[in-house]
Design an enzyme around this catalytic site. Structure first.
Site: not given
Ligand code: AMP
Ligand code: MG
Length: 492
Positions: A88, A90-91, A111, A124, A174, A181, A250-251
């Site tokens: 989900g 998260g940030r 973001k 976040g 963004r 996704r 998820d990406n």
């Molecule tokens: P990503 O590697 O950027 O695709 O992120 C993978 C997951 O980690 C996603 O669910 C993001 O929302 C979560 N996430 C990444 N960075 C943070 C952060 N600083 N705080 C909270 N959730 C994060």
């Molecule tokens: Mg991601």
């Protein structure tokens, strides 16, 4: 243009389990880094308003624009092959959607605007460096003509985030044609929630594949549509030397846009096994692995829809297999068409792939710079006087000569005038890509000296990647040995 943002939030009208309602964090002292004025105009949003103190507060999540319905989207995902049933946003916080001037629905997402119910242990937040990297690379990709999410704005928050050290916090706005996704489908499939999968599919089809609605089997048509767009997308990446870096499910966007610029990077010297991401220790997401990984991810997508494709499991699997089988042909055709255009071949002949592969093999063996080799080949297409600058890119320049003979013999089979050929080649072989060392330098100047001039200069050059821009020739240069970036890091 009105001072307001004309929101129309279709995702927020989906069932409650699709997202969590959230409020962005209230940050101290947001300051503007940049508003993408051209994109704002496309979206029908007043750029002056975004640059005003109220606008900057909106871009930092401190003030909610009227009509916004901030939500964090739920999704799951395979991260480096391991399934995580709940990730989900998260940030990231989806403010809502606008319909742009061309009639396309686009998401506006902040973001780095604070914690959400999906943040798990994370804060976040986003640090300034990754926000700048995403801004630079996503805008460069757009200018290169690659489907991608966009950057509407970047602001600093005035607050520090902790990432091994304290770094300035920032928020990126963004823009995406949606943030659905592969992992969004996986989230509901993992819960066995067929009703949600139906609703999500209907939403994705209406938004991205409207023709699929009338197909005999809309779910198969949806898969087929995503397969086709992803095959085309990854072929574009390879033709430009782009490495996404974290192709987790998820990406990967259902829309077919490149999404989530983390440890992404462009090749300098060509080698198919190149990996930049510090966390990709096995090379799962190496340059040449990207088509195979895309198909792996699409297979995970198809699995989520099996029960909707056909109530008979075996029949469903056979149909899904068939839809997925289109990937390889589509990818190979797009990739080869891209290579032909890069080499200046207007006609398709047997042996073209081998000719291109021979060049790539020599480049790999001789550590030739990917972007410069193809750009300088445009000059060589005008005549042999251009060869010197290509061959000098090869550790052993004679490695180019044998290939050049073969290439010229093949060009001679076509009647196209040399001038037209080289002009066409310059429209597909960019002079300027976001070189890692330039991106790093722009980030260091901003983070360490609050100097955004290198960021602005880089963005200006990258906005016209196919023009020579002799006054900015240094931006086309490969890194010197001491400038070379060998590792990139996630934004987290
Ligand atoms: P990503 O590697 O950027 O695709 O992120 C993978 C997951 O980690 C996603 O669910 C993001 O929302 C979560 N996430 C990444 N960075 C943070 C952060 N600083 N705080 C909270 N959730 C994060
Ligand atoms: Mg991601």
């Amino acid at each position: 243009m009105s001072a307001q943002i004309p929101f129309d939030n279709s995702y927020a009208r989906l069932p409650a389990g699709f997202f969590a309602q959230v409020a962005p964090a209230i940050v101290d002292e947001p300051e503007l880094i940049k508003v993408n004025r051209a994109l704002a105009a496309d979206l029908g949003i007043d750029a002056d308003m975004l640059e005003s103190p109220e606008g900057v507060e909106m871009l930092a999540g401190k003030r909610l624009p009227e009509g916004a319905e901030p939500i964090a989207m739920a999704y799951a995902g395979h991260q480096f092959g391991h399934f995580v049933p709940q990730l989900g946003d998260g940030r990231a916080i989806l403010l809502g959607e606008v319909v742009d001037r061309a009639g396309r629905r686009r998401d506006l997402q902040l973001k780095g605007a604070g914690r959400t119910p999906f943040s798990r242990g994370g804060d976040g937040r986003a640090a300034l460096g990754p926000v700048m990297r995403e801004y630079i690379v996503s805008e460069a990709m757009a200018a290169l003509g690659v489907p991608t999410t966009r950057a509407l704005a970047a602001v600093t928050t005035g607050e520090a985030v902790y990432r091994d050290t304290l770094l300035p916090g920032a928020v990126l706005t963004r823009v995406a044609s949606s943030h659905i996704r592969v992992g969004t489908f996986q989230y509901f499939a993992a819960q066995g929630d067929e009703a949600a999968l139906r609703a999500l599919s209907a939403h994705a089809i209406a938004r991205h594949y409207p023709d699929a609605a009338a197909a005999d089997n809309p779910y198969l048509a949806l898969i087929g549509g995503v397969v086709a767009r992803q095959a085309e997308l990854v072929a574009r990446w390879l033709n430009l030397g782009f490495i996404h870096g974290v192709m987790n499910t998820d990406n990967m966007a259902i829309s077919g846009e490149t999404i989530d610029y983390g440890p992404c990077a462009f090749l300098d010297a060509y080698h198919p096994s190149t990996v930049f991401s510090a966390i990709d220790r096995q090379g799962r997401y190496a340059y040449a692995n990207q088509p195979g990984i895309a198909l792996w991810n699409l297979t995970r997508l198809a699995e989520t829809l099996l029960t909707l494709i056909d109530s008979d499991e075996e029949a469903a699997i056979a149909k899904a297999r068939e839809a997925l089988s289109g990937f390889s042909d589509r990818f190979n055709a797009a990739y080869l068409a891209g290579l032909r255009a890069k080499l200046g071949l207007a006609e398709a002949r047997d042996g073209d792939l081998e000719l291109a592969q021979d060049l790539l093999d020599r480049m790999a063996a001789q550590s030739a710079d990917f972007t410069l080799t193809f750009r300088r080949l445009c000059d060589a297409a005008d005549g042999e006087a251009g060869d010197a600058k290509v061959r000098s890119l090869f550790a052993d320049p004679s490695a180019f000569d044998a290939w050049a003979q073969r290439w010229r013999a093949r060009l001679a089979e076509e009647g196209e005038p040399a001038g037209e050929r080289s002009a066409a080649m310059r429209r597909v072989n960019p002079a300027f890509i976001p070189r890692n060392h330039r991106v790093e330098a722009a980030i260091v100047a901003a983070v360490e000296h609050q100097d955004f001039a290198p960021f602005e200069a880089l963005l200006a050059v990258l906005a016209r990647p196919y023009d020579d821009q002799p006054e900015h020739a240094a931006f086309a240069d490969a890194p010197r040995a001491e400038e070379r970036v060998t590792q990139t890091f996630c934004g987290t």
